[in-house]
Design a protein around this motif. Structure first.
Motif, PDB file in Angstrom:
ATOM      1  N   HIS A 189       0.831  -1.205   0.000  1.00 25.88           N
ATOM      2  CA  HIS A 189       0.000   0.000   0.000  1.00 25.88           C
ATOM      3  C   HIS A 189       0.865   1.253   0.000  1.00 25.88           C
ATOM      4  O   HIS A 189       0.545   2.233  -0.690  1.00 25.88           O
ATOM      5  N   ALA A 190       1.945   1.225   0.746  1.00 25.23           N
ATOM      6  CA  ALA A 190       2.860   2.378   0.749  1.00 25.23           C
ATOM      7  C   ALA A 190       3.406   2.623  -0.653  1.00 25.23           C
ATOM      8  O   ALA A 190       3.490   3.775  -1.114  1.00 25.23           O
ATOM      9  N   GLN A 191       3.750   1.556  -1.372  1.00 23.83           N
ATOM     10  CA  GLN A 191       4.279   1.700  -2.724  1.00 23.83           C
ATOM     11  C   GLN A 191       3.211   2.162  -3.702  1.00 23.83           C
ATOM     12  O   GLN A 191       3.507   2.908  -4.637  1.00 23.83           O
ATOM     13  N   SER A 192       1.972   1.734  -3.483  1.00 25.37           N
ATOM     14  CA  SER A 192       0.901   2.148  -4.393  1.00 25.37           C
ATOM     15  C   SER A 192       0.531   3.620  -4.199  1.00 25.37           C
ATOM     16  O   SER A 192       0.099   4.286  -5.134  1.00 25.37           O
ATOM     17  N   LEU A 193       0.716   4.137  -2.980  1.00 27.51           N
ATOM     18  CA  LEU A 193       0.404   5.539  -2.703  1.00 27.51           C
ATOM     19  C   LEU A 193       1.488   6.485  -3.210  1.00 27.51           C
ATOM     20  O   LEU A 193       1.206   7.651  -3.516  1.00 27.51           O
ATOM     21  N   ARG A 194       2.709   5.980  -3.319  1.00 29.52           N
ATOM     22  CA  ARG A 194       3.831   6.821  -3.758  1.00 29.52           C
ATOM     23  C   ARG A 194       4.760   5.979  -4.619  1.00 29.52           C
ATOM     24  O   ARG A 194       5.512   5.147  -4.109  1.00 29.52           O
ATOM     25  N   LEU A 195       4.683   6.184  -5.921  1.00 34.39           N
ATOM     26  CA  LEU A 195       5.377   5.321  -6.864  1.00 34.39           C
ATOM     27  C   LEU A 195       6.886   5.329  -6.678  1.00 34.39           C
ATOM     28  O   LEU A 195       7.563   4.358  -7.015  1.00 34.39           O
ATOM     29  N   VAL A 196       7.433   6.423  -6.128  1.00 27.78           N
ATOM     30  CA  VAL A 196       8.880   6.497  -5.947  1.00 27.78           C
ATOM     31  C   VAL A 196       9.376   5.436  -4.960  1.00 27.78           C
ATOM     32  O   VAL A 196      10.559   5.082  -4.948  1.00 27.78           O
ATOM     33  N   LEU A 197       8.467   4.904  -4.158  1.00 29.71           N
ATOM     34  CA  LEU A 197       8.854   3.888  -3.179  1.00 29.71           C
ATOM     35  C   LEU A 197       8.960   2.496  -3.795  1.00 29.71           C
ATOM     36  O   LEU A 197       9.496   1.584  -3.165  1.00 29.71           O
ATOM     37  N   GLN A 198       8.464   2.328  -5.009  1.00 33.93           N
ATOM     38  CA  GLN A 198       8.602   1.029  -5.651  1.00 33.93           C
ATOM     39  C   GLN A 198      10.069   0.763  -5.965  1.00 33.93           C
ATOM     40  O   GLN A 198      10.725   1.525  -6.645  1.00 33.93           O
ATOM     41  N   GLY A 199      10.572  -0.305  -5.441  1.00 30.43           N
ATOM     42  CA  GLY A 199      11.982  -0.626  -5.605  1.00 30.43           C
ATOM     43  C   GLY A 199      12.895   0.145  -4.671  1.00 30.43           C
ATOM     44  O   GLY A 199      14.123   0.037  -4.778  1.00 30.43           O
ATOM     45  N   ALA A 200      12.318   0.938  -3.753  1.00 29.93           N
ATOM     46  CA  ALA A 200      13.126   1.770  -2.854  1.00 29.93           C
ATOM     47  C   ALA A 200      12.976   1.353  -1.397  1.00 29.93           C
ATOM     48  O   ALA A 200      13.309   2.125  -0.497  1.00 29.93           O
ATOM     49  N   LEU A 201      12.487   0.134  -1.162  1.00 26.14           N
ATOM     50  CA  LEU A 201      12.302  -0.332   0.211  1.00 26.14           C
ATOM     51  C   LEU A 201      13.079  -1.636   0.463  1.00 26.14           C
ATOM     52  O   LEU A 201      12.515  -2.633   0.926  1.00 26.14           O
ATOM     53  N   PRO A 202      14.375  -1.656   0.185  1.00 25.73           N
ATOM     54  CA  PRO A 202      15.131  -2.910   0.340  1.00 25.73           C
ATOM     55  C   PRO A 202      15.200  -3.397   1.776  1.00 25.73           C
ATOM     56  O   PRO A 202      15.175  -4.603   2.032  1.00 25.73           O
ATOM     57  N   THR A 203      15.300  -2.477   2.718  1.00 21.47           N
ATOM     58  CA  THR A 203      15.402  -2.885   4.123  1.00 21.47           C
ATOM     59  C   THR A 203      14.088  -3.491   4.600  1.00 21.47           C
ATOM     60  O   THR A 203      14.068  -4.549   5.244  1.00 21.47           O
ATOM     61  N   ALA A 204      12.983  -2.826   4.290  1.00 15.58           N
ATOM     62  CA  ALA A 204      11.671  -3.320   4.713  1.00 15.58           C
ATOM     63  C   ALA A 204      11.362  -4.685   4.099  1.00 15.58           C
ATOM     64  O   ALA A 204      10.919  -5.611   4.784  1.00 15.58           O
TER      65      ALA A 204
END
Length: 211
Positions: A58-73
């Motif tokens: 859901h976080a990635q769907s709300l803000r596209l810049v987070l797609q591929g930017a959450l390696p730790t999570a």
């Protein structure tokens, strides 16, 4: 389901976990760390792995810049999966599949809802021979099913191309999946029912699946 799971993350932030707008306005690296910490908290509290994934999706769907930017999570999710491996699901028995096909054939002749049951019959056949997940299955269009007539072949082989497979958010995951169908009865059924369709036609315009 995703929105409800994400709202719990927002409430955690408001309770002192982090700034409430960390995923919508914060730096991607900061959002990644906050989400990773929350997923660790979910694991300690005995939450489900599915809810943890829903928060990240859901976080990635709300803000596209987070797609591929959450390696730790996502790394925490991977560790969770290793600690708590999933269980294999019992597949649909052949007898159950046959009974469902028989009912769809019978009910597809009805004047009022026949078209819906004809779609359900196609969904059962493709889902069975292609081992398709419901959400991936119901997104299919005619162009995603390659039949012998499409390939100028005489062999009773077909291919299904899933454009948005599960797990596609991972950097290493394929963006498409190809499944070979070598059941001659299923291939003949698809040739007869959808072979002449336009390539842009959805295979299941009346069927829906929950998130």
């Amino acid at each position: 389901l995703r929105a409800a799971a994400f709202e719990d993350f927002v409430q955690w932030c408001r309770g002192g976990g982090d700034r409430p707008d960390i995923t919508s306005a914060g730096e991607p690296e900061a959002a990644d760390e906050a989400l990773a910490e929350y997923v660790r908290l979910m694991f300690r509290r005995g939450a489900t792995l599915g809810d943890a994934k829903r928060v990240l999706f859901h976080a990635q769907s709300l803000r596209l810049v987070l797609q591929g930017a959450l390696p730790t999570a996502w790394g925490v999710v991977t560790q969770w999966e290793q600690e708590e491996p999933g269980e294999n699901r019992v597949p649909l028995p052949r007898a159950g599949y046959g009974a469902a096909v028989a009912l769809c054939c019978l009910w597809s002749t009805e004047q009022r809802d026949g078209a819906v049951w004809a779609e359900m019959l196609r969904a059962l056949v493709i889902g069975w021979v292609a081992l398709a997940r419901p959400a991936e299955l119901l997104r299919l269009h005619r162009r995603d099913v390659l039949l012998p007539s499409d390939m100028c072949e005489t062999a009773m082989l077909a291919f299904v191309v899933f454009q948005l497979p599960k797990g596609r958010w991972s950097r290493r995951a394929p963006k498409k999946e190809h499944v070979r169908i070598d059941d001659p009865h299923a291939v003949a059924f698809l040739e007869r029912t959808i072979g002449a369709w336009d390539e842009d036609a959805p295979l299941f315009p009346h069927l829906r699946v929950g998130d």
